[in-house]
Write a protein that holds these residues in place. Sequence first.
Motif, short mmCIF file in Angstrom:
data_model
loop_
_atom_site.label_atom_id
_atom_site.label_comp_id
_atom_site.label_asym_id
_atom_site.label_seq_id
_atom_site.Cartn_x
_atom_site.Cartn_y
_atom_site.Cartn_z
N VAL A 57 0.82 -1.22 0.00
CA VAL A 57 0.00 0.00 0.00
C VAL A 57 0.85 1.27 0.00
O VAL A 57 0.32 2.37 0.14
CB VAL A 57 -0.96 0.02 1.21
N GLY A 58 2.18 1.13 -0.14
CA GLY A 58 3.05 2.29 -0.23
C GLY A 58 3.20 3.09 1.05
O GLY A 58 2.98 4.30 1.06
N PRO A 59 3.57 2.46 2.16
CA PRO A 59 3.73 3.19 3.43
C PRO A 59 4.99 4.05 3.42
O PRO A 59 5.86 3.92 2.55
CB PRO A 59 3.87 2.06 4.46
N GLU A 60 5.06 4.94 4.41
CA GLU A 60 6.27 5.76 4.61
C GLU A 60 7.10 5.22 5.78
O GLU A 60 8.32 5.31 5.76
CB GLU A 60 5.87 7.21 4.90
N LEU A 61 6.42 4.70 6.79
CA LEU A 61 7.09 4.19 7.99
C LEU A 61 6.80 2.71 8.14
O LEU A 61 5.65 2.28 8.05
CB LEU A 61 6.60 4.95 9.23
N VAL A 62 7.86 1.92 8.35
CA VAL A 62 7.72 0.49 8.57
C VAL A 62 8.30 0.14 9.93
O VAL A 62 9.46 0.46 10.23
CB VAL A 62 8.44 -0.33 7.47
N VAL A 63 7.47 -0.48 10.77
CA VAL A 63 7.92 -0.98 12.07
C VAL A 63 8.29 -2.44 11.88
O VAL A 63 7.42 -3.28 11.61
CB VAL A 63 6.83 -0.83 13.14
N ALA A 64 9.57 -2.75 11.96
CA ALA A 64 10.06 -4.12 11.77
C ALA A 64 10.37 -4.71 13.13
O ALA A 64 11.35 -4.34 13.78
CB ALA A 64 11.30 -4.12 10.89
N ASP A 65 9.51 -5.63 13.59
CA ASP A 65 9.64 -6.21 14.92
C ASP A 65 10.40 -7.53 14.86
O ASP A 65 9.84 -8.56 14.51
CB ASP A 65 8.24 -6.42 15.52
N GLU A 66 11.68 -7.47 15.20
CA GLU A 66 12.54 -8.67 15.19
C GLU A 66 12.39 -9.43 13.87
O GLU A 66 12.15 -10.65 13.88
CB GLU A 66 12.18 -9.59 16.36
N PRO A 67 12.53 -8.78 12.71
CA PRO A 67 12.20 -9.43 11.44
C PRO A 67 13.13 -10.55 11.02
O PRO A 67 12.78 -11.32 10.11
CB PRO A 67 12.27 -8.27 10.43
N VAL A 68 14.30 -10.68 11.65
CA VAL A 68 15.23 -11.74 11.24
C VAL A 68 15.57 -12.69 12.39
O VAL A 68 16.37 -13.60 12.21
CB VAL A 68 16.53 -11.15 10.66
N SER A 69 14.97 -12.51 13.56
CA SER A 69 15.36 -13.32 14.72
C SER A 69 14.99 -14.79 14.57
O SER A 69 15.62 -15.66 15.17
CB SER A 69 14.73 -12.75 15.99
N ALA A 70 13.95 -15.11 13.77
CA ALA A 70 13.52 -16.50 13.60
C ALA A 70 14.16 -17.17 12.39
O ALA A 70 13.82 -18.30 12.07
CB ALA A 70 11.99 -16.54 13.47
N LEU A 71 15.11 -16.49 11.75
CA LEU A 71 15.70 -17.00 10.52
C LEU A 71 17.11 -17.52 10.76
O LEU A 71 17.80 -17.11 11.70
CB LEU A 71 15.74 -15.90 9.46
N ASP A 72 17.55 -18.42 9.88
CA ASP A 72 18.92 -18.91 9.93
C ASP A 72 19.88 -17.76 9.65
O ASP A 72 19.54 -16.79 8.96
CB ASP A 72 19.14 -20.00 8.88
N VAL A 73 21.09 -17.87 10.18
CA VAL A 73 22.08 -16.81 10.04
C VAL A 73 22.34 -16.48 8.57
O VAL A 73 22.45 -15.32 8.19
CB VAL A 73 23.40 -17.21 10.73
N SER A 74 22.41 -17.50 7.72
CA SER A 74 22.69 -17.27 6.30
C SER A 74 21.58 -16.50 5.61
O SER A 74 21.81 -15.77 4.66
CB SER A 74 22.91 -18.61 5.59
N VAL A 75 20.34 -16.66 6.10
CA VAL A 75 19.19 -15.99 5.49
C VAL A 75 19.04 -14.58 6.03
O VAL A 75 18.53 -13.68 5.34
CB VAL A 75 17.91 -16.80 5.74
N ARG A 76 19.49 -14.35 7.25
CA ARG A 76 19.35 -13.02 7.86
C ARG A 76 19.98 -11.94 6.99
O ARG A 76 19.40 -10.88 6.78
CB ARG A 76 20.01 -13.01 9.24
N ALA A 77 21.19 -12.19 6.52
CA ALA A 77 21.89 -11.19 5.72
C ALA A 77 21.11 -10.85 4.46
O ALA A 77 21.06 -9.68 4.04
CB ALA A 77 23.30 -11.69 5.36
N GLN A 78 20.48 -11.85 3.84
CA GLN A 78 19.69 -11.60 2.64
C GLN A 78 18.51 -10.69 2.93
O GLN A 78 18.22 -9.76 2.17
CB GLN A 78 19.20 -12.93 2.06
N ILE A 79 17.81 -10.94 4.02
CA ILE A 79 16.65 -10.12 4.37
C ILE A 79 17.08 -8.71 4.76
O ILE A 79 16.43 -7.72 4.39
CB ILE A 79 15.85 -10.78 5.51
N LEU A 80 18.17 -8.58 5.49
CA LEU A 80 18.67 -7.26 5.86
C LEU A 80 19.08 -6.45 4.63
O LEU A 80 18.80 -5.25 4.53
CB LEU A 80 19.84 -7.38 6.84
N ASN A 81 19.75 -7.12 3.68
CA ASN A 81 20.12 -6.43 2.44
C ASN A 81 18.88 -6.00 1.67
O ASN A 81 18.85 -4.91 1.07
CB ASN A 81 21.00 -7.34 1.58
#
Length: 336
Positions: free
Chosen positions: A174-198
């Motif tokens: 919907v084209g927001p301006e502000l995104v609240v990301a609540d622990e968005p990578v804590s449940a992911l494997d370490v190798s996948v975290r970097a991909q999501i952060l990038n």
Amino acid sequence: MSDKQPLLEIEDLHVRFPLRRNLLGRPTVEVHAVSGVDLTLYKGETLGLVGESGCGKTTLGRTIVGAQKATSGSLRYDGRDLTALSRREQGASRRRIRMVFQDPFSSLNPRMNLRQIIGDPLVATGEARGAELEDRIAEMMRRVGLSPDYMDRYPHSFSGGQRQRVNIARALIVGPELVVADEPVSALDVSVRAQILNLLRELQAEFGLTYLFISHDLSVVENLADRVAVMYFGRVVELAETGALYEHPRHPYTEALMSAVPIPDPSLKGRQGRILLPDELPDPSDPPPGCAFARRCAYAEDRCRTGEIPLADGARCVRSGELDLEGIVEAESSRP
């Protein structure tokens, strides 16, 4: 940040949950989840929000997006106080604020396919339908790294990283301006975290997004945030530019959090090892006077346990100007 325009201004925000009520239904005992938070988010920045579990950071994020009602205080978004708007006005404003949830497995409805999940915000607002809806869903899926051919598949068909991409697509459709990301990578494997952060970095640059990035992992926040706010017992106890906070923390609680961050090169580790905090936590239904961290703090004095302690010079600590606290000591070349 003085040259940047404020997007969200949080003033003296309180969120309390009733534990016990009287015969008239009025709360007699309440949990103080968020206690007098003051924060400003500037357009285009990433503000990291860190702290232990139960410190109030998720409650603060949910209050910002409208999933939790504030007890008192104000949330001024682009100059308008969200807490004073009607339900219809709040709905229009809240569309500009979206949330990416922590758990990519439980946050998606298993009975809905990706077309329904990602397109649901557009359908709910009547913003798109038919071919236009299909095109917007396909474009957003491509932008987060998912093939539009997956539209008719269900969440169980995807990995954790792919599901989080679906979550991100749903938040941004919907084209927001502000995104609240609540622990968005804590449940992911370490190798996948970097991909999501990038991916989050790329999307921020492309769409001009502002992030409130909530995490307990300080190493993740260090590589993403422009500024960091540290929460303890419902309050912001330190707020500073990321580099300054990680190198020279001014609150003992921040120092304790820093001591738990692993450093690959032992020669770059600081003077002391892990700071082990006592488990003597305050009662959230009966907040103590003074600093709530005092009973766990090795530097506490009698003056720390009395009176209101304001957030002064970036730290809510009466001894912040006296203490030489240790941060994360790393070579400049190792920083992103």
